[in-house]
Write a protein that holds these residues in place. Structure first.
Motif, PDB file in Angstrom:
ATOM      1  N   VAL A 202       0.838  -1.204   0.000  1.00 24.77           N
ATOM      2  CA  VAL A 202       0.000   0.000   0.000  1.00 24.77           C
ATOM      3  C   VAL A 202       0.870   1.250   0.000  1.00 24.77           C
ATOM      4  N   GLN A 203       1.907   1.240   0.811  1.00 22.12           N
ATOM      5  CA  GLN A 203       2.788   2.406   0.887  1.00 22.12           C
ATOM      6  C   GLN A 203       3.552   2.618  -0.422  1.00 22.12           C
ATOM      7  N   LEU A 204       4.083   1.531  -0.981  1.00 18.43           N
ATOM      8  CA  LEU A 204       4.892   1.648  -2.198  1.00 18.43           C
ATOM      9  C   LEU A 204       4.037   2.005  -3.411  1.00 18.43           C
ATOM     10  N   VAL A 205       2.846   1.432  -3.499  1.00 18.53           N
ATOM     11  CA  VAL A 205       1.947   1.776  -4.611  1.00 18.53           C
ATOM     12  C   VAL A 205       1.530   3.237  -4.523  1.00 18.53           C
ATOM     13  N   ALA A 206       1.335   3.735  -3.307  1.00 19.96           N
ATOM     14  CA  ALA A 206       0.981   5.147  -3.135  1.00 19.96           C
ATOM     15  C   ALA A 206       2.116   6.050  -3.623  1.00 19.96           C
ATOM     16  N   VAL A 207       3.352   5.647  -3.360  1.00 22.65           N
ATOM     17  CA  VAL A 207       4.504   6.415  -3.853  1.00 22.65           C
ATOM     18  C   VAL A 207       4.488   6.466  -5.380  1.00 22.65           C
ATOM     19  N   TRP A 208       4.217   5.333  -6.016  1.00 19.37           N
ATOM     20  CA  TRP A 208       4.185   5.270  -7.480  1.00 19.37           C
ATOM     21  C   TRP A 208       3.060   6.139  -8.054  1.00 19.37           C
ATOM     22  N   GLN A 209       1.907   6.108  -7.422  1.00 17.15           N
ATOM     23  CA  GLN A 209       0.788   6.908  -7.920  1.00 17.15           C
ATOM     24  C   GLN A 209       1.079   8.397  -7.800  1.00 17.15           C
TER      25      GLN A 209
ATOM     26  N   CYS B 275       3.321   9.231 -10.672  1.00 15.35           N
ATOM     27  CA  CYS B 275       2.606   9.271 -11.951  1.00 15.35           C
ATOM     28  C   CYS B 275       1.816  10.567 -12.116  1.00 15.35           C
ATOM     29  N   GLN B 276       1.395  11.148 -11.018  1.00 14.43           N
ATOM     30  CA  GLN B 276       0.633  12.394 -11.079  1.00 14.43           C
ATOM     31  C   GLN B 276       1.526  13.625 -11.115  1.00 14.43           C
ATOM     32  N   SER B 277       2.824  13.414 -10.981  1.00 16.03           N
ATOM     33  CA  SER B 277       3.757  14.539 -11.015  1.00 16.03           C
ATOM     34  C   SER B 277       4.077  14.903 -12.459  1.00 16.03           C
ATOM     35  N   ASP B 278       4.861  15.960 -12.625  1.00 18.21           N
ATOM     36  CA  ASP B 278       5.247  16.426 -13.960  1.00 18.21           C
ATOM     37  C   ASP B 278       6.542  15.789 -14.443  1.00 18.21           C
ATOM     38  N   LEU B 279       7.053  14.839 -13.704  1.00 20.09           N
ATOM     39  CA  LEU B 279       8.310  14.196 -14.089  1.00 20.09           C
ATOM     40  C   LEU B 279       8.112  13.334 -15.328  1.00 20.09           C
ATOM     41  N   SER B 280       9.177  13.206 -16.104  1.00 20.84           N
ATOM     42  CA  SER B 280       9.131  12.303 -17.257  1.00 20.84           C
ATOM     43  C   SER B 280       9.117  10.862 -16.762  1.00 20.84           C
TER      44      SER B 280
ATOM     45  N   ALA C 119       1.567  -5.025  -8.501  1.00 20.10           N
ATOM     46  CA  ALA C 119       0.372  -4.321  -8.033  1.00 20.10           C
ATOM     47  C   ALA C 119       0.353  -2.847  -8.419  1.00 20.10           C
ATOM     48  N   LEU C 120       1.385  -2.375  -9.129  1.00 20.81           N
ATOM     49  CA  LEU C 120       1.454  -0.956  -9.478  1.00 20.81           C
ATOM     50  C   LEU C 120       0.306  -0.566 -10.403  1.00 20.81           C
ATOM     51  N   VAL C 121      -0.297   0.577 -10.112  1.00 18.38           N
ATOM     52  CA  VAL C 121      -1.384   1.110 -10.942  1.00 18.38           C
ATOM     53  C   VAL C 121      -1.093   2.590 -11.201  1.00 18.38           C
TER      54      VAL C 121
ATOM     55  N   VAL D 211       1.925  -0.686 -19.078  1.00 16.73           N
ATOM     56  CA  VAL D 211       1.005   0.319 -19.628  1.00 16.73           C
ATOM     57  C   VAL D 211       1.728   1.644 -19.826  1.00 16.73           C
ATOM     58  N   CYS D 212       2.546   2.019 -18.857  1.00 15.66           N
ATOM     59  CA  CYS D 212       3.294   3.278 -18.976  1.00 15.66           C
ATOM     60  C   CYS D 212       4.276   3.224 -20.141  1.00 15.66           C
ATOM     61  N   LEU D 213       4.941   2.084 -20.306  1.00 16.78           N
ATOM     62  CA  LEU D 213       5.868   1.939 -21.432  1.00 16.78           C
ATOM     63  C   LEU D 213       5.132   2.038 -22.762  1.00 16.78           C
ATOM     64  N   SER D 214       3.994   1.373 -22.850  1.00 15.47           N
ATOM     65  CA  SER D 214       3.222   1.404 -24.092  1.00 15.47           C
ATOM     66  C   SER D 214       2.796   2.826 -24.436  1.00 15.47           C
ATOM     67  N   THR D 215       2.353   3.567 -23.427  1.00 18.44           N
ATOM     68  CA  THR D 215       1.937   4.955 -23.657  1.00 18.44           C
ATOM     69  C   THR D 215       3.114   5.808 -24.113  1.00 18.44           C
ATOM     70  N   ALA D 216       4.258   5.622 -23.464  1.00 13.89           N
ATOM     71  CA  ALA D 216       5.444   6.401 -23.828  1.00 13.89           C
ATOM     72  C   ALA D 216       5.899   6.091 -25.249  1.00 13.89           C
ATOM     73  N   MET D 217       5.831   4.830 -25.643  1.00 11.49           N
ATOM     74  CA  MET D 217       6.256   4.452 -26.988  1.00 11.49           C
ATOM     75  C   MET D 217       5.288   4.988 -28.042  1.00 11.49           C
ATOM     76  N   GLU D 218       4.006   5.037 -27.710  1.00 13.14           N
ATOM     77  CA  GLU D 218       3.030   5.579 -28.654  1.00 13.14           C
ATOM     78  C   GLU D 218       3.226   7.081 -28.853  1.00 13.14           C
ATOM     79  N   ARG D 219       3.617   7.764 -27.795  1.00 10.39           N
ATOM     80  CA  ARG D 219       3.815   9.209 -27.891  1.00 10.39           C
ATOM     81  C   ARG D 219       5.124   9.569 -28.577  1.00 10.39           C
ATOM     82  N   ALA D 220       6.094   8.674 -28.533  1.00  9.77           N
ATOM     83  CA  ALA D 220       7.395   8.955 -29.146  1.00  9.77           C
ATOM     84  C   ALA D 220       7.280   8.898 -30.667  1.00  9.77           C
TER      85      ALA D 220
END
Length: 641
Positions: free
Chosen positions: A189-196, A199-204, A248-250, A255-264
């Motif tokens: 729960v703690q680690l998934v919250a860090v990932w979320q 994902c909501q930040s402006d970082l690449s 368990a990452l959401v 999915v993130c890789l697929s999105t990044a590759m589609e945008r590239a």
């Protein structure tokens, strides 16, 4: 005399010894007879004892059977008594358990449940055994529900002492997997919250992954130290924690890789993928370094599962590496225009393109080894062949353009001759470029073979044999054995996902290993195409010289010295006895050929000789010349022959 005395003494001693032996013989015989009688008596006694034992066994066999039955009955009675005691104990514990639950004391409740569990083990044969099992499981569930808030608080607070209490309790009631589930859930729960949050930040995405991986690596070290104080198998527990967290990452990493590759864009897709993979590779290397000192204490099956989870998101792109690399190379080579308006610019660009093409090819090798760890060699070779084929095609088109700009294919037979050596000089530069191209091609093939064997050679088993099923099976066994060494180094996505390409890779590695890296044909088709370019460049140089010569030879018959005063009139007997015009032109051609380092043909040499020969010496000189040629030159000069 002394010898005789000595012999006499010896004889006396022997005689005395013999006499004593004869005297003792009767006594020895009497002793032997007595011993024989005693042995006979002992034998008779043994027979009697044996008969007594046999008789005793026959008399007591029935009694022993009765004793065995009595002992069996006694054991059953004891078991029944114990069962009755345990049944009574179960009844007592069942009656008291509700009061125990009211105490809210997890340790006391656990002790009661442990006693009930021991009692239940003695009641396996009772009619209501299954009902008792269900009842006991329900009580365990109540205990778990009662303790769950405390468990969560303990794991969140990282209280080792309290955690040890729960480990003892859950071990006693056979609920250790459930306790570990609480542990995993609290940290997930703690680690998934860090990932979320990331994902909501402006970082690449690569920065997001870097932050996530740093957090996971820090969690690995901190939790390993904590779990070593609490659990029996801390390394496996922390490994499973990372496996479950990454799963368990959401949103998930795939999915993130697929999105990044589609945008590239198409031209940056592979570069973007390599940047992201480099981030993951850095994390994997960090985990490997952390595990390596105590790798023997890890559950290697779980470690391999972690390796799969870490590298798994990139598997679809690794399997498509050949297509991605080919697309990337073709885009980059298309950005290197060989065609220019001016010929000299084309020549210079061809020269500059040599380093560019092999720089792209070397970068492709680096990409392959980095992204696939050598498993994408087949895709790499395919991409390199496409690169060199495209380059050879562009190079050929540029050579054709140079021919057109130099007007080598459309020289009119009646055009005015203009001495211009620029085309030949440019052709020589192109030949030099082709020579450098072939030299670098050889060096590159050697580099390619060495890199392939050094990086991917670990996948080739010593027992591998091409075109042999047993060889493939041996490779699989070798892989399983090697997995026991270091799963991080033995990760092989290709063997399972694409067996055909994997077999082709092994065959390539086997060929390189057996024949050596200097004797190979990895890019034979490409080398042939580059050799063809060299031939075209030589043809260009040849044509830039000899097409001009051909043009001038065609003009000989139209020159003033070869025709009469009127237009269209042919040579007649009115021609002068000797004309310098043909000789001057032939001398010019010879000078041109000398400048090119070429030797004039024998016919041309004979013509020059006959034209220079004095009239009085002509007949003698012409004897060694072809008759038809000598007759023609004589007629032209007006000489008798």
């Amino acid at each position: 005399m002394k010898l005789q005395l000595f012999i006499q003494e010896v004889n006396n001693a022997v005689e005395e010894t013999s006499h004593q032996a004869l005297q003792n013989m009767p006594r020895v015989l009497r002793d032997m007879e007595a011993l024989k009688q005693e042995a006979t008596f002992l034998k008779e006694q043994m027979i009697l004892v044996k008969e007594d034992i046999k008789k005793f066994e026959e008399d007591t066999a029935q009694s022993m059977q009765v004793l065995v039955e009595i002992d069996r009955v006694k054991s059953r009675m004891q078991l029944a008594a114990e069962s009755l005691q345990e049944a009574d104990k179960w009844s007592t514990l069942s009656a008291d358990i509700e009061e125990t639950f009211k105490t809210q004391d997890v340790s006391v409740i656990s002790a009661k449940l442990t006693s009930m569990q021991s009692s239940l083990a003695m009641l396996v044969d009772t009619p209501d055994y299954s009902e008792k099992c269900v009842h006991l499981e329900a009580l365990k569930n109540r205990l778990e529900a009662l303790a769950s808030p405390q468990i969560v608080a303990t794991f969140n607070a990282q209280s080792a002492d309290q955690a040890k209490v729960f480990v003892k309790v859950f071990t006693e009631i056979d609920r250790m997997p459930q306790l570990l589930a609480y542990y995993y859930k609290c940290h997930k729960v703690q680690l998934v919250a860090v990932w979320q949050d990331l994902c909501q930040s402006d970082l690449s995405l690569d920065r997001q992954l870097t932050e996530l991986y740093d957090t996971l690596l820090g969690t690995w070290h901190s939790q390993l130290q904590w779990t070593m104080q609490v659990f029996k198998n801390p390394h496996e527990i922390v490994t499973v924690l990372l496996i479950q967290t990454l799963g368990a990452l959401v949103p998930s990493i795939p999915v993130c890789l697929s999105t990044a590759m589609e945008r590239a864009g198409q031209e940056t897709k592979l570069t973007k993928l390599l940047e992201l993979y480099d981030t993951t590779l850095h994390f994997a290397r960090g985990l490997e370094v952390a595990m390596l000192p105590n790798l023997q204490e890890h559950n290697l099956v779980k470690v391999m599962e972690l390796v799969e989870v870490v590298y798994g998101p990139y598997k679809p792109y690794q399997l498509q590496y050949g297509d991605l690399e080919e697309e990337n190379l073709l885009i980059q080579i298309s950005a290197v225009p060989l065609e220019h308006w001016e010929v000299i610019d084309c020549v210079q660009e061809l020269n500059h393109s040599v380093n560019k093409i092999f720089s792209l090819a070397s970068a492709a090798i680096d990409n392959c080894m980095k992204l696939t760890d050598g498993l994408g060699v087949c895709g790499l070779l395919k991409a390199l062949r496409a690169l060199f084929a495209k380059y050879a095609s562009d190079f050929t088109n540029t050579l054709q353009s140079v021919r057109k700009k130099c007007k080598l294919d459309d020289i009119a037979s009646d055009s005015l001759f203009q001495e211009d050596w620029a085309a030949f000089q440019n052709s020589i530069r192109i030949i030099t470029t082709c020579g450098e191209l072939l030299r670098q091609c050889g060096d590159f093939e050697q580099q390619l073979a060495n890199r392939i064997l050094s990086t991917a050679g670990k996948y080739l088993s010593d027992s591998y044999s091409p075109c042999s099923l047993s060889g493939l099976q041996d490779v699989s066994l070798a892989d399983k054995k090697s997995t026991g060494k270091n799963p991080w180094q033995e990760y092989n996505y290709l063997q399972k996902e694409n067996p055909v390409e994997h077999a082709s890779l092994l065959e390539t590695l086997y060929t390189l290993k057996e024949k050596g890296t200097s004797n190979h044909s990895l890019l034979s088709a490409s080398r042939t195409a580059l050799t063809r370019l060299n031939q075209l460049a030589h043809q260009l140089a040849f044509d830039s010289v000899f097409l001009r010569i051909k043009q001038q030879l065609l003009l000989i018959s139209k020159m003033e010295g070869w025709s009469s005063g009127g237009l269209g009139e042919t040579l007649t007997d009115d021609l002068p006895n000797f004309s310098l015009t043909p000789l001057e032109y032939i001398n010019y051609l010879i000078n041109v050929m000398d400048a090119l380092g070429l030797q004039p043909s024998r016919t041309l040499q004979n013509i020059v000789t006959l034209l220079k020969t004095k009239p009085e010496d002509y007949r003698q000189t012409a004897k060694s010349m072809p008759r038809r040629l000598a007759s023609t030159i004589a007629t032209m000069r007006g000489l008798e022959y």
